[in-house]
Design a protein around this motif. Structure first.
Motif, PDB file in Angstrom:
ATOM      1  N   TYR A 137       0.716  -1.279  -0.204  1.00  0.00           N
ATOM      2  CA  TYR A 137      -0.084   0.092  -0.002  1.00  0.00           C
ATOM      3  C   TYR A 137       0.953   1.161  -0.027  1.00  0.00           C
ATOM      4  CZ  TYR A 137      -2.769   3.654   1.948  1.00  0.00           C
ATOM      5  OH  TYR A 137      -3.298   5.039   2.371  1.00  0.00           O
ATOM      6  N   GLN A 138       1.864   1.252   0.849  1.00  0.00           N
ATOM      7  CA  GLN A 138       2.750   2.477   0.807  1.00  0.00           C
ATOM      8  C   GLN A 138       3.557   2.702  -0.502  1.00  0.00           C
ATOM      9  OE1 GLN A 138       2.029   4.371   2.998  1.00  0.00           O
ATOM     10  NE2 GLN A 138       2.936   4.277   4.933  1.00  0.00           N
ATOM     11  N   TRP A 139       3.892   1.632  -1.173  1.00  0.00           N
ATOM     12  CA  TRP A 139       4.686   1.483  -2.352  1.00  0.00           C
ATOM     13  C   TRP A 139       3.671   2.238  -3.539  1.00  0.00           C
ATOM     14  CZ3 TRP A 139       3.600  -1.490  -7.107  1.00  0.00           C
ATOM     15  CH2 TRP A 139       4.920  -1.303  -7.970  1.00  0.00           C
ATOM     16  N   GLN A 140       2.497   1.776  -3.629  1.00  0.00           N
ATOM     17  CA  GLN A 140       1.483   2.498  -4.351  1.00  0.00           C
ATOM     18  C   GLN A 140       1.298   3.930  -3.908  1.00  0.00           C
ATOM     19  OE1 GLN A 140       0.032   1.316  -7.243  1.00  0.00           O
ATOM     20  NE2 GLN A 140       0.801  -0.827  -7.036  1.00  0.00           N
ATOM     21  N   ARG A 141       1.254   4.156  -2.741  1.00  0.00           N
ATOM     22  CA  ARG A 141       1.013   5.553  -2.379  1.00  0.00           C
ATOM     23  C   ARG A 141       2.300   6.287  -2.594  1.00  0.00           C
ATOM     24  NH1 ARG A 141       1.221   7.794   3.508  1.00  0.00           N
ATOM     25  NH2 ARG A 141       0.251   9.968   3.471  1.00  0.00           N
TER      26      ARG A 141
END
Length: 231
Positions: A99-103
């Motif tokens: 999720y953090q990578w996408q964000r």
């Protein structure tokens, strides 16, 4: 550090204020900075931080698990409980990092600006070291004109702070800007549709005019033919 150099530094508190995020050498608003993977020291710091966080989460979840299983009579499979808690935490950590990578894709501009701020501070630190060496050796500065260097650093600092403010404003209003872009695209599509309809209407009018002219011409021709026969 001399006051003129100290005033040129972009401090951590200033970065937090300019970006609206909690910025450090490893994280920016809870996300891992891409530059972390270029520094062994920062990688170690990241691993230690995440290890401590995962350890704390494991202890809390294990405590809750023990409280729950105590209510079940005859439960003695502690190893299964440990494995289940560890697996759940591992899956949660993987999902969180994905999720953090996408964000983080929407924070690439901020990440680059923060890297430039780090380089700016590194240059100031290097100048500070040279000042200390010159003070020890009791010699004047012969490598460059200090006034010009300070002026260039001040201009760089002003540019970086302005860029950070601009990025923060654009990031906060990204949804509105996307909606405006969609609105502009819709308007352009509607204008193209209206232009097509107008062109079709003009063509239809032109065909109708030709048909009416042809009908009038045929009527005149028949009338002239009738007059010739009667004469």
């Amino acid at each position: 550090m001399k006051p003129d150099l100290q005033a040129l530094r972009i401090t951590q508190a200033e970065l937090d204020q300019l970006t609206g995020l909690d910025v450090s050498a490893v994280f920016m608003g809870g996300m891992i900075r891409p530059s972390v993977w270029k520094s062994r020291r920062r990688i170690v710091s990241l691993l230690i931080t995440e290890g401590l966080v995962l350890g704390a989460v494991f202890i809390v979840c294990l405590g809750l698990g023990l409280v729950l299983v105590r209510q079940r009579a005859g439960f003695d499979q502690l190893g299964l409980l440990l494995l289940g808690v560890a697996g759940a935490i591992a899956l949660g950590a993987i999902a969180w990092h994905l999720y953090q990578w996408q964000r983080a894709k929407t924070f690439m501009t901020l990440a680059r600006l923060l890297d430039e701020c780090d380089r700016h501070n590194d240059i100031i630190q290097a100048l500070h070291v040279m000042d200390e060496l010159e003070a020890v050796q009791a010699i004047g500065s012969g490598f460059c004109d200090r006034t010009e260097v300070l002026a260039a650093l001040q201009a760089t600092r002003n540019s970086l702070t302005a860029a950070l403010r601009t990025e923060t404003i654009l990031r906060r209003h990204r949804v509105l800007m996307q909606r405006q872009q969609e609105l502009f695209a819709t308007i352009e599509t509607n204008l193209a549709t209206l232009q097509t309809l107008h062109s079709n209407y003009q063509a239809s009018e032109y065909r109708q005019f030709l048909q009416e002219a042809l009908s009038i011409g045929l009527a005149v021709q028949r009338e002239m033919g009738a007059n010739v026969k009667s004469g």
